[in-house]
Design a protein around this motif. Structure first.
Motif, PDB file in Angstrom:
ATOM      1  N   ALA A 108      19.056 -11.123   4.433  1.00 47.60           N
ATOM      2  CA  ALA A 108      17.879 -12.010   3.583  1.00 47.60           C
ATOM      3  C   ALA A 108      17.955 -11.513   2.391  1.00 47.60           C
ATOM      4  O   ALA A 108      18.325 -10.270   2.186  1.00 47.60           O
ATOM      5  CB  ALA A 108      16.496 -11.622   4.434  1.00 47.60           C
ATOM      6  N   PRO A 109      17.413 -12.392   1.558  1.00 49.59           N
ATOM      7  CA  PRO A 109      17.245 -11.825   0.091  1.00 49.59           C
ATOM      8  C   PRO A 109      16.513 -10.797  -0.114  1.00 49.59           C
ATOM      9  O   PRO A 109      15.517 -10.557   0.351  1.00 49.59           O
ATOM     10  CB  PRO A 109      16.931 -12.910  -0.858  1.00 49.59           C
ATOM     11  CG  PRO A 109      16.426 -13.802   0.161  1.00 49.59           C
ATOM     12  CD  PRO A 109      17.038 -13.676   1.519  1.00 49.59           C
ATOM     13  N   PRO A 110      16.819  -9.744  -0.988  1.00 45.78           N
ATOM     14  CA  PRO A 110      15.836  -8.485  -1.252  1.00 45.78           C
ATOM     15  C   PRO A 110      14.613  -9.001  -1.870  1.00 45.78           C
ATOM     16  O   PRO A 110      14.651  -9.854  -2.762  1.00 45.78           O
ATOM     17  CB  PRO A 110      16.722  -7.647  -2.131  1.00 45.78           C
ATOM     18  CG  PRO A 110      17.749  -8.354  -2.860  1.00 45.78           C
ATOM     19  CD  PRO A 110      17.937  -9.308  -1.859  1.00 45.78           C
ATOM     20  N   LEU A 111      13.366  -8.295  -1.516  1.00 44.66           N
ATOM     21  CA  LEU A 111      12.415  -8.435  -2.191  1.00 44.66           C
ATOM     22  C   LEU A 111      12.209  -7.696  -3.297  1.00 44.66           C
ATOM     23  O   LEU A 111      12.776  -6.707  -3.771  1.00 44.66           O
ATOM     24  CB  LEU A 111      11.078  -8.142  -1.337  1.00 44.66           C
ATOM     25  CG  LEU A 111      11.090  -8.849   0.149  1.00 44.66           C
ATOM     26  CD1 LEU A 111      10.167  -8.084   0.945  1.00 44.66           C
ATOM     27  CD2 LEU A 111      10.632 -10.120  -0.146  1.00 44.66           C
ATOM     28  N   SER A 112      11.445  -8.400  -4.400  1.00 47.09           N
ATOM     29  CA  SER A 112      11.207  -7.778  -5.739  1.00 47.09           C
ATOM     30  C   SER A 112      10.466  -6.488  -5.575  1.00 47.09           C
ATOM     31  O   SER A 112       9.577  -6.239  -4.798  1.00 47.09           O
ATOM     32  CB  SER A 112      10.360  -8.423  -6.733  1.00 47.09           C
ATOM     33  OG  SER A 112      11.083  -9.944  -7.054  1.00 47.09           O
ATOM     34  N   GLU A 113      10.860  -5.289  -6.619  1.00 49.49           N
ATOM     35  CA  GLU A 113      10.219  -4.199  -6.408  1.00 49.49           C
ATOM     36  C   GLU A 113      10.117  -3.430  -5.250  1.00 49.49           C
ATOM     37  O   GLU A 113       9.367  -2.732  -4.818  1.00 49.49           O
ATOM     38  CB  GLU A 113       8.701  -4.314  -7.017  1.00 49.49           C
ATOM     39  CG  GLU A 113       8.585  -4.719  -8.404  1.00 49.49           C
ATOM     40  CD  GLU A 113       7.084  -4.946  -8.713  1.00 49.49           C
ATOM     41  OE1 GLU A 113       6.456  -4.024  -8.515  1.00 49.49           O
ATOM     42  OE2 GLU A 113       6.723  -5.858  -9.402  1.00 49.49           O
ATOM     43  N   LEU A 114      11.147  -3.876  -4.291  1.00 48.00           N
ATOM     44  CA  LEU A 114      11.524  -2.946  -2.976  1.00 48.00           C
ATOM     45  C   LEU A 114      11.423  -1.423  -3.260  1.00 48.00           C
ATOM     46  O   LEU A 114      10.887  -0.733  -2.317  1.00 48.00           O
ATOM     47  CB  LEU A 114      12.818  -3.524  -2.335  1.00 48.00           C
ATOM     48  CG  LEU A 114      12.729  -3.105  -0.944  1.00 48.00           C
ATOM     49  CD1 LEU A 114      11.912  -3.837  -0.008  1.00 48.00           C
ATOM     50  CD2 LEU A 114      14.299  -3.347  -0.622  1.00 48.00           C
ATOM     51  N   ASP A 115      12.126  -1.005  -4.284  1.00 44.39           N
ATOM     52  CA  ASP A 115      12.074   0.406  -4.393  1.00 44.39           C
ATOM     53  C   ASP A 115      10.539   1.156  -4.271  1.00 44.39           C
ATOM     54  O   ASP A 115      10.322   2.173  -4.035  1.00 44.39           O
ATOM     55  CB  ASP A 115      12.838   0.897  -5.668  1.00 44.39           C
ATOM     56  CG  ASP A 115      14.468   0.572  -5.470  1.00 44.39           C
ATOM     57  OD1 ASP A 115      14.888   0.480  -4.379  1.00 44.39           O
ATOM     58  OD2 ASP A 115      14.993   0.425  -6.560  1.00 44.39           O
ATOM     59  N   ARG A 116       9.797   0.316  -5.158  1.00 44.57           N
ATOM     60  CA  ARG A 116       8.536   0.872  -5.341  1.00 44.57           C
ATOM     61  C   ARG A 116       7.857   0.932  -3.875  1.00 44.57           C
ATOM     62  O   ARG A 116       7.260   1.857  -3.688  1.00 44.57           O
ATOM     63  CB  ARG A 116       7.706  -0.290  -6.449  1.00 44.57           C
ATOM     64  CG  ARG A 116       6.165   0.549  -6.760  1.00 44.57           C
ATOM     65  CD  ARG A 116       6.083   1.983  -7.211  1.00 44.57           C
ATOM     66  NE  ARG A 116       4.935   2.532  -6.782  1.00 44.57           N
ATOM     67  CZ  ARG A 116       4.544   3.751  -6.590  1.00 44.57           C
ATOM     68  NH1 ARG A 116       5.812   4.664  -6.389  1.00 44.57           N
ATOM     69  NH2 ARG A 116       3.361   4.281  -6.512  1.00 44.57           N
ATOM     70  N   ALA A 117       7.808   0.043  -3.066  1.00 37.26           N
ATOM     71  CA  ALA A 117       7.554  -0.139  -1.872  1.00 37.26           C
ATOM     72  C   ALA A 117       8.039   1.069  -0.963  1.00 37.26           C
ATOM     73  O   ALA A 117       7.257   1.592  -0.185  1.00 37.26           O
ATOM     74  CB  ALA A 117       7.731  -1.452  -1.140  1.00 37.26           C
ATOM     75  N   VAL A 118       9.233   1.411  -1.181  1.00 38.02           N
ATOM     76  CA  VAL A 118       9.975   2.383  -0.367  1.00 38.02           C
ATOM     77  C   VAL A 118       8.998   3.788  -1.116  1.00 38.02           C
ATOM     78  O   VAL A 118       8.964   4.630  -0.199  1.00 38.02           O
ATOM     79  CB  VAL A 118      11.497   2.559  -0.490  1.00 38.02           C
ATOM     80  CG1 VAL A 118      11.920   3.882  -0.037  1.00 38.02           C
ATOM     81  CG2 VAL A 118      12.214   1.492   0.067  1.00 38.02           C
TER      82      VAL A 118
ATOM     83  N   TRP B 295       1.266  -4.471  -3.241  1.00 40.70           N
ATOM     84  CA  TRP B 295       2.730  -4.761  -3.254  1.00 40.70           C
ATOM     85  C   TRP B 295       2.854  -6.004  -2.191  1.00 40.70           C
ATOM     86  O   TRP B 295       3.749  -7.215  -2.499  1.00 40.70           O
ATOM     87  CB  TRP B 295       3.740  -3.756  -2.969  1.00 40.70           C
ATOM     88  CG  TRP B 295       4.853  -4.045  -2.950  1.00 40.70           C
ATOM     89  CD1 TRP B 295       5.846  -3.865  -4.038  1.00 40.70           C
ATOM     90  CD2 TRP B 295       5.712  -4.506  -1.857  1.00 40.70           C
ATOM     91  NE1 TRP B 295       7.229  -4.316  -3.540  1.00 40.70           N
ATOM     92  CE2 TRP B 295       6.984  -4.504  -2.043  1.00 40.70           C
ATOM     93  CE3 TRP B 295       5.276  -4.639  -0.244  1.00 40.70           C
ATOM     94  CZ2 TRP B 295       8.216  -4.887  -1.408  1.00 40.70           C
ATOM     95  CZ3 TRP B 295       6.554  -5.233   0.491  1.00 40.70           C
ATOM     96  CH2 TRP B 295       7.731  -5.349  -0.058  1.00 40.70           C
ATOM     97  N   VAL B 296       2.126  -5.915  -1.059  1.00 39.66           N
ATOM     98  CA  VAL B 296       2.414  -7.143   0.025  1.00 39.66           C
ATOM     99  C   VAL B 296       1.943  -8.270  -0.383  1.00 39.66           C
ATOM    100  O   VAL B 296       2.650  -9.397  -0.159  1.00 39.66           O
ATOM    101  CB  VAL B 296       1.507  -6.479   1.184  1.00 39.66           C
ATOM    102  CG1 VAL B 296       1.411  -7.775   2.429  1.00 39.66           C
ATOM    103  CG2 VAL B 296       2.132  -5.333   1.803  1.00 39.66           C
ATOM    104  N   LEU B 297       0.758  -8.342  -1.340  1.00 40.61           N
ATOM    105  CA  LEU B 297       0.407  -9.806  -1.911  1.00 40.61           C
ATOM    106  C   LEU B 297       1.392 -10.315  -2.829  1.00 40.61           C
ATOM    107  O   LEU B 297       1.468 -11.548  -2.655  1.00 40.61           O
ATOM    108  CB  LEU B 297      -0.830  -9.557  -2.531  1.00 40.61           C
ATOM    109  CG  LEU B 297      -2.355  -9.216  -1.475  1.00 40.61           C
ATOM    110  CD1 LEU B 297      -3.332  -8.954  -2.352  1.00 40.61           C
ATOM    111  CD2 LEU B 297      -2.265 -10.287  -0.596  1.00 40.61           C
ATOM    112  N   ARG B 298       2.182  -9.468  -3.402  1.00 48.27           N
ATOM    113  CA  ARG B 298       2.883  -9.927  -4.683  1.00 48.27           C
ATOM    114  C   ARG B 298       4.076 -10.328  -3.798  1.00 48.27           C
ATOM    115  O   ARG B 298       4.891 -11.335  -4.252  1.00 48.27           O
ATOM    116  CB  ARG B 298       3.317  -8.978  -5.658  1.00 48.27           C
ATOM    117  CG  ARG B 298       2.150  -8.702  -6.559  1.00 48.27           C
ATOM    118  CD  ARG B 298       2.684  -7.820  -7.853  1.00 48.27           C
ATOM    119  NE  ARG B 298       3.500  -6.736  -7.774  1.00 48.27           N
ATOM    120  CZ  ARG B 298       3.101  -5.479  -7.250  1.00 48.27           C
ATOM    121  NH1 ARG B 298       1.689  -5.248  -7.449  1.00 48.27           N
ATOM    122  NH2 ARG B 298       3.676  -4.384  -7.186  1.00 48.27           N
TER     123      ARG B 298
END
Length: 398
Positions: free
Chosen positions: A200-210, A259-262
């Motif tokens: 699946a395509p990566p989500l934006s700002e995934l690094d911040r969620a991690v 982040w989840v909402l975005r």
């Protein structure tokens, strides 16, 4: 393997060990999508519920008068906080147990973002059977540190070097990802399967969620651990640290929800993000409960004499210091410094930037700017400062 706790102090220590392990295992179950780790959290919760029942019973039996009953409120307050920590850890583990959503791409990054917590069962004819932890030298040979051993329904928390492993033992260990398969090989277990590939395509700002998730895990471990330590040492400074960490957890909760909402419009299936909402809420609840536990210590309120006896003040004190560049501690491991031997100080936690490392182990290397929170004798605090801080010049002393 272990003896049943017989008094309030033993029950508190048991609850401390169990809940700290529950926090670690719950996050690891989510990070690595391990249902068996989630099951271990459930087992620990069942054990904790029974011990809390006994703790409450002891508290009520110790009340001989209305004044005693009022004083025993502190014991029941602590028991409630412990139960809330256990409930929050179970809520986190249920993200895996009931298959709440969590993006695969996020899990892949989490797998490499931190040390792994692994569950390994000792199989028939394994090389470790009949050998002690001292003989196996697992931290040296595999990089893995055994946090607990379960034999059937009995637990050994923080096992010592003389503990001997048997067939069927379940080891709960922590260390680098590459060390897990080394430990599994010694225990006669098959290697871990490779993680699934990206589909699946990566989500934006995934690094911040991690980053948020890793910080929440570290912060929860530190908050729970320091809350118990503030009780065991009856130390208001440690209680104040818990308050500061709890405030930080509120901020992280808000950030993760945002982040989840975005990310929801970008997700292939928005339902995959439900687990993150559960995780954010449970993490904050855990930190809130740890803060509640410290209320009596933070406000200098006396506990009932039976609790004061269990948590009697020791000659130890808490100390805080910051590692400065060019000092003996800068760039050296805790093992090299031999802090416990040389100063008598035990490092409870290290703050490195926004991250907290609770109960760092021997291979942990200190760096310029690390903030240490330790407990030990008063003179040991001065010796710790001498290792971590630049000595003042004669002019400054004068």
């Amino acid at each position: 393997m272990d003896e049943e706790p017989r008094n309030v102090k033993d029950l508190l220590v048991e609850a401390k060990d169990a809940s700290e392990l529950m926090v670690d295992l719950a996050y690891a179950a989510v990070f690595f999508d391990e249902e068996k780790l989630a099951q271990e959290v459930e087992r620990l919760e069942e054990r904790m519920v029974e011990h809390l029942r006994r703790l409450r019973t002891m508290a009520m039996l110790a009340a001989r008068s209305p004044e005693d009953a009022e004083g025993m409120a502190g014991v029941l307050w602590i028991a409630d906080a412990i139960e809330q920590i256990g409930d929050a850890a179970s809520d986190i583990a249920r993200v895996v147990a009931v298959h709440l959503g969590l993006p695969d791409a996020l899990r892949r990054d989490l797998r490499h973002a931190d040390e792994m917590t692994a569950r390994v069962k000792v199989r028939e004819d394994a090389a470790v059977i009949g050998r002690s932890l001292r003989d196996l030298s697992l931290p040296t040979e595999t990089g893995m540190w055994v946090m607990a051993i379960r034999s059937g329904t009995e637990w050994e928390f923080d096992p010592g070097p003389d503990d001997v492993l048997s067939e069927g033992d379940v080891l709960l260990a922590r260390g680098p990802e590459e060390g897990v398969n080394l430990l599994r090989q010694l225990a006669g277990a098959p290697p871990l399967p490779e993680p699934p590939g990206e589909d699946a395509p990566p989500l934006s700002e995934l690094d911040r969620a991690v980053d948020i998730l890793v910080e929440l895990k570290d912060l929860s471990e530190a908050t729970v651990g320091l809350a118990y330590s503030s009780l065991l040492f009856n130390n208001r400074a440690l209680a104040a640290e818990v308050g500061a960490l709890e405030a930080r957890s509120d901020i992280l909760h808000d950030e993760l929800e945002s982040w989840v909402l975005r990310a929801a419009p970008e997700a292939r299936d928005p339902d995959e993000l439900r687990g993150l909402l559960r995780l954010a809420s449970a993490s904050e609840s855990m930190c809130d409960a740890a803060r509640d536990m410290t209320w009596y210590v933070e406000h200098g309120e006396p506990l009932h004499p039976v609790v004061q006896m269990a948590l009697e003040e020791t000659e130890e004190t808490s100390a805080e210091t910051v590692v400065e560049a060019g000092t003996p501690a800068d760039g050296r491991t805790l093992r090299d410094l031999r802090l416990e031997t040389e100063t008598g100080m035990f490092v409870l936690a290290v703050q490195r930037g926004p991250r907290w490392i609770y109960r760092p182990r021997g291979p942990f290397m200190l760096r310029d700017g690390d903030r240490l929170i330790a407990v030990g004798p008063e003179d040991g605090a001065e010796e710790l400062d001498a290792l971590c801080r630049v000595a003042p010049s004669p002019a400054e002393v004068g």
